[in-house]
Enzyme design. Structure first.
Site, mmCIF file in Angstrom:
data_model
loop_
_atom_site.group_PDB
_atom_site.id
_atom_site.type_symbol
_atom_site.label_atom_id
_atom_site.label_comp_id
_atom_site.label_asym_id
_atom_site.label_seq_id
_atom_site.Cartn_x
_atom_site.Cartn_y
_atom_site.Cartn_z
ATOM 1 N N LYS A 117 1.479 -0.742 0.031
ATOM 2 C CA LYS A 117 -0.073 0.118 0.062
ATOM 3 C C LYS A 117 0.563 1.453 0.361
ATOM 4 O O LYS A 117 0.532 2.292 -0.737
ATOM 5 C CB LYS A 117 -1.143 0.060 1.030
ATOM 6 C CG LYS A 117 -1.561 -1.392 1.174
ATOM 7 C CD LYS A 117 -3.270 -0.661 1.240
ATOM 8 C CE LYS A 117 -4.331 -1.117 0.738
ATOM 9 N NZ LYS A 117 -6.313 -1.881 0.887
ATOM 10 N N LYS A 199 -4.394 -9.157 -7.148
ATOM 11 C CA LYS A 199 -4.857 -9.733 -6.397
ATOM 12 C C LYS A 199 -6.911 -8.248 -7.070
ATOM 13 O O LYS A 199 -6.421 -7.586 -6.873
ATOM 14 C CB LYS A 199 -5.137 -9.186 -5.139
ATOM 15 C CG LYS A 199 -6.179 -9.537 -4.220
ATOM 16 C CD LYS A 199 -6.013 -9.213 -2.520
ATOM 17 C CE LYS A 199 -6.715 -7.796 -2.746
ATOM 18 N NZ LYS A 199 -7.700 -7.794 -0.780
ATOM 19 N N LYS A 202 -11.315 -4.120 -4.574
ATOM 20 C CA LYS A 202 -12.706 -2.194 -5.288
ATOM 21 C C LYS A 202 -12.154 -1.684 -5.374
ATOM 22 O O LYS A 202 -12.736 -0.905 -5.999
ATOM 23 C CB LYS A 202 -13.458 -3.086 -3.935
ATOM 24 C CG LYS A 202 -12.471 -2.626 -2.512
ATOM 25 C CD LYS A 202 -13.896 -2.222 -1.434
ATOM 26 C CE LYS A 202 -13.186 -2.933 -0.246
ATOM 27 N NZ LYS A 202 -12.412 -2.394 0.176
HETATM 28 P P1 ATP Z 1 -9.470 -4.023 -1.603
HETATM 29 O O1 ATP Z 1 -10.948 -4.727 -2.669
HETATM 30 O O2 ATP Z 1 -9.865 -2.224 -2.144
HETATM 31 O O3 ATP Z 1 -8.083 -3.964 -2.384
HETATM 32 P P2 ATP Z 1 -9.226 -4.967 0.847
HETATM 33 O O4 ATP Z 1 -9.029 -6.088 -0.102
HETATM 34 O O5 ATP Z 1 -7.207 -4.546 1.255
HETATM 35 O O6 ATP Z 1 -9.811 -3.934 -0.214
HETATM 36 P P3 ATP Z 1 -10.872 -4.922 2.580
HETATM 37 O O7 ATP Z 1 -12.185 -5.111 1.433
HETATM 38 O O8 ATP Z 1 -11.459 -4.066 3.135
HETATM 39 O O9 ATP Z 1 -9.932 -4.655 1.696
HETATM 40 O O10 ATP Z 1 -11.278 -6.908 1.896
HETATM 41 C C1 ATP Z 1 -11.760 -7.317 3.422
HETATM 42 C C2 ATP Z 1 -12.076 -9.361 2.986
HETATM 43 O O11 ATP Z 1 -12.368 -9.465 1.822
HETATM 44 C C3 ATP Z 1 -10.448 -9.529 3.568
HETATM 45 O O12 ATP Z 1 -11.198 -10.394 4.410
HETATM 46 C C4 ATP Z 1 -9.844 -10.197 2.167
HETATM 47 O O13 ATP Z 1 -8.851 -11.073 2.548
HETATM 48 C C5 ATP Z 1 -11.341 -10.915 1.622
HETATM 49 N N1 ATP Z 1 -10.753 -10.264 -0.059
HETATM 50 C C6 ATP Z 1 -11.128 -8.890 -0.547
HETATM 51 N N2 ATP Z 1 -10.705 -8.889 -2.002
HETATM 52 C C7 ATP Z 1 -10.296 -10.274 -1.457
HETATM 53 C C8 ATP Z 1 -10.076 -10.782 -3.228
HETATM 54 N N3 ATP Z 1 -10.105 -10.820 -4.571
HETATM 55 N N4 ATP Z 1 -9.841 -12.220 -2.939
HETATM 56 C C9 ATP Z 1 -10.210 -13.059 -2.160
HETATM 57 N N5 ATP Z 1 -10.451 -12.418 -0.500
HETATM 58 C C10 ATP Z 1 -11.073 -11.428 -1.438
#
Ligand code: ATP
Ligand code: LTN
Length: 337
Positions: A117, A199, A202
């Site tokens: 990040k 990954k 969002k």
């Molecule tokens: P962003 O999607 O903005 O990168 P992030 O992953 O940093 O956000 P959160 O949105 O808070 O963080 O994610 C919350 C939960 O969803 C966590 O348990 C994370 O591991 C899961 N998660 C998020 N994206 C994925 C993915 N692509 N595949 C599997 N699990 C995910």
């Protein structure tokens, strides 16, 4: 003791930093739903964590309610689980402060999410981003959590949480339950549709990379059809060497529940175009009811507000008990002393 209080505890959370994605269902929500009747569950909307990246205030407010509505649309039963907003329970920030005094600077610097990040947001590498996993540890430890259902990327944060809990327990006396991660075998890391080595996120600026849970059927089909694969000709599950096609196989598995081996067996010699069309059909059928429920629930803001106020009250009761114990053990004076 009532049955409810004998159940083991689950805690998990998602940041309201955008519309939720298929990755959130795969890594988190699906397992929350599956486990909710067997555990005492706390599902949090971690808005304080979202502040570590600069947010447009109106968006953050909107996404907080979106997130609550999506928890319900995905199948969380509000009669079973406590759903609440992190900033409504001040104990989270308070315990995080105490835990920060038990965290080594080097230890926090090794967190890979912090390193990633900081690169992504090089113009705003703030102390909150650095302290992020300590706040996450506080979230979990306040509820004497046994199990934390998360995606694979959170494994290292869970290890830090366990280390902090153990360190505190050893320094004083048993205070925190040591939590275990719960990471699914498939779907723990859904990948970007545009770059299957990254990954699915969002916050990806390329919207074609991500299936958002509010995407309409046309958008879902278009994104799957345009998904980047490789130049191979067979449908095989090999995430290390064939990440694009393997990701689509995981998505098909998520949408249908069919075992990976069976999917591969069935489509092995199909063309990529045929398989992508099948993935798109399955995903549309899987997400359409979730989206419909989401829009219905999201429309009723008074209902959501009531749910979140009640949730915060329930959560605070449990959280404050742990926080008071911690304050006493470290020697903070209270009038009751
Ligand atoms: P962003 O999607 O903005 O990168 P992030 O992953 O940093 O956000 P959160 O949105 O808070 O963080 O994610 C919350 C939960 O969803 C966590 O348990 C994370 O591991 C899961 N998660 C998020 N994206 C994925 C993915 N692509 N595949 C599997 N699990 C995910
Ligand atoms: N850091 C997590 C979100 C999160 C979380 C938590 C998950 C914050 N607090 C407590 C589980 C338990 C992420 O996925 N970005």
């Amino acid at each position: 003791m009532s049955q409810a209080s004998q159940r083991l505890t689950i805690f998990s959370g998602i940041q309201p930093s955008g519309m939720l994605t298929l990755g959130h269902i795969a890594g988190a929500l699906r397992n929350w739903v599956a486990l909710q009747y067997d555990y005492r569950c706390f599902f949090c909307i971690v808005d304080l964590h979202a502040l570590t990246v600069r947010q447009v205030p109106a968006n953050l407010r909107r996404w907080t309610l979106d997130c609550a509505a999506m928890y319900l649309a995905a199948g969380i039963d509000p009669a079973q689980a406590t759903i609440f907003v992190q900033s409504h329970v001040p104990a989270h920030a308070e315990l995080a402060w105490v835990l920060s005094t038990f965290t080594g600077f080097g230890e926090a610097s090794r967190m890979t999410q912090f390193k990633e990040k900081s690169e992504q947001h090089a113009h705003n590498v703030n102390v909150g981003l650095f302290a992020y996993p300590i706040l996450m540890a506080a979230d979990i430890l306040l509820y004497q959590t046994n199990l934390v259902p998360v995606g694979e990327d959170q494994k290292q944060h869970l290890e830090l949480t366990r280390d902090l809990a153990q360190r505190f327990n050893n320094a004083y006396s048993p205070t925190f339950t040591i939590p275990e991660p719960y990471i699914p075998k498939y779907g723990a890391r859904l990948m970007s549709l545009q770059d299957p080595r990254k990954k699915m996120s969002k916050s990806d600026p390329n919207h074609n990379a991500t299936i958002f849970l509010a995407d309409d059927n046309d958008a879902i089909r278009r994104k799957i059809q345009r998904a980047v694969t490789d130049s191979g000709t067979t449908i095989e599950y090999d995430p290390d060497n064939r990440p694009g096609i393997s990701n689509l196989i995981e998505i098909y598995h998520l949408a249908t529940g069919d075992p990976i081996e069976q999917i591969v067996e069935h489509y092995r010699t199909a063309s990529y175009a045929t398989f992508k069309a099948a993935v798109a059909d399955a995903l549309v059928a899987y997400l359409e009811p979730v989206r419909t429920r989401f829009f219905q629930i999201r429309d009723d803001e008074a209902f959501l507000a009531d749910l979140l106020v009640r949730g915060a009250r329930e959560a605070a009761q449990v959280a404050n008990r742990t926080l008071q114990k911690v304050y006493r053990k470290v020697g903070l004076w209270s009038p009751k002393d």
